[in-house]
Design a protein around this motif. Structure first.
Motif, short mmCIF file in Angstrom:
data_model
loop_
_atom_site.label_atom_id
_atom_site.label_comp_id
_atom_site.label_asym_id
_atom_site.label_seq_id
_atom_site.Cartn_x
_atom_site.Cartn_y
_atom_site.Cartn_z
N GLN A 64 72.64 80.99 19.58
CA GLN A 64 72.87 79.93 18.60
C GLN A 64 74.26 80.04 17.98
OE1 GLN A 64 69.50 80.80 16.10
NE2 GLN A 64 68.28 79.12 16.94
N GLN A 119 70.68 75.32 16.99
CA GLN A 119 71.42 75.91 15.89
C GLN A 119 70.48 76.65 14.96
OE1 GLN A 119 74.13 73.32 13.85
NE2 GLN A 119 75.04 72.52 15.72
N THR A 120 70.99 77.71 14.36
CA THR A 120 70.18 78.50 13.45
C THR A 120 69.78 77.69 12.22
OG1 THR A 120 70.09 80.53 12.16
CG2 THR A 120 72.22 79.43 12.27
#
Length: 230
Positions: A64, A119-120
């Motif tokens: 990520q 994405q985190t």
């Protein structure tokens, strides 16, 4: 055939067609990387030898965060490739852009197979302290919303890059990209040292090898232009 017919028969070579070509190339490189990533990861999972990485793992966090880190490098490289007049800088920028786009595609392919978001949803680089791992000398101090991970350029630095031309552009691009590589290789080294997933270990080693060579080259290019790293 009269002049009007000739004009109609010739292909459109106007600049407006260029962004479409570039966008298609970007998508193609990302797709190639994603296919490679999914193939290698699925093969490892099918072997039953490696468990699927979960949320908060080194593998997921690396994929990520490194994707975000890489995409900024691609942005800077694209700008330098399109605006520099130095053939050596243009070639370096092309190499960085094409290599890192393929790697982003590979990491996004992993995340898709692992059932994780691209994405985190938490803090950047939290995976570097998960499971009681030592940070191995990797500092995250000084990071901000503008530069959330080591080596990344701030919005002000990106704006300055876009304002320059000629050798000033070349030197500043090399300085920013060298620092960017230094931060990225620190992250890759940590992931390489703490992952148990073969595909991640292979990619991180590739990043260390390619960016290590590029860092040596960028230092030489800066010296040849009478400049120093940031």
């Amino acid at each position: 055939m009269d002049q009007e017919e000739v004009a109609e028969a010739e292909p459109d070579r106007t600049p407006r067609s260029r962004p479409v070509v570039i966008a298609a190339s970007v998508i193609a490189v990302l797709l190639v990387g994603a296919v490679i990533g999914m193939f290698l990861t699925q093969r490892a999972l099918n072997s039953g030898e490696q468990a699927t990485p979960g949320a908060g793992s080194v593998e997921v966090g690396f994929a990520q965060d490194m994707s975000v880190h890489h995409l900024q490098a691609v942005t800077m490289a694209n700008w330098a490739r399109d605006h520099s007049t130095d053939p050596q800088v243009k070639q370096l920028a092309f190499d960085i852009q094409s290599t890192q786009l393929e790697q982003v595609g590979r990491m996004k392919g992993w995340l898709m197979l692992w059932g994780q978001p691209e994405q985190t949803t938490g803090a950047y680089m939290s995976w570097m302290s998960s499971g009681g791992h030592d940070m191995a000398g990797m500092s995250t101090s000084g990071t901000s919303a503008d530069a959330p991970m080591p080596g990344m350029a701030t919005n002000a630095e990106l704006a300055k890059l876009r304002s320059l031309s000629g050798q000033e552009l070349d030197v500043y691009f090399l300085q920013l990209m060298l620092r960017h590589h230094q931060g990225g290789t620190g992250m890759a080294q940590y992931a390489h040292d703490h992952t148990s997933v073969d595909a991640v270990k292979t990619l991180t080693q590739s990043i260390l090898d390619s960016q290590g060579a590029e860092m040596v080259l960028m230092k030489q290019m800066l010296a040849a232009r009478g400049a120093q790293p940031l």
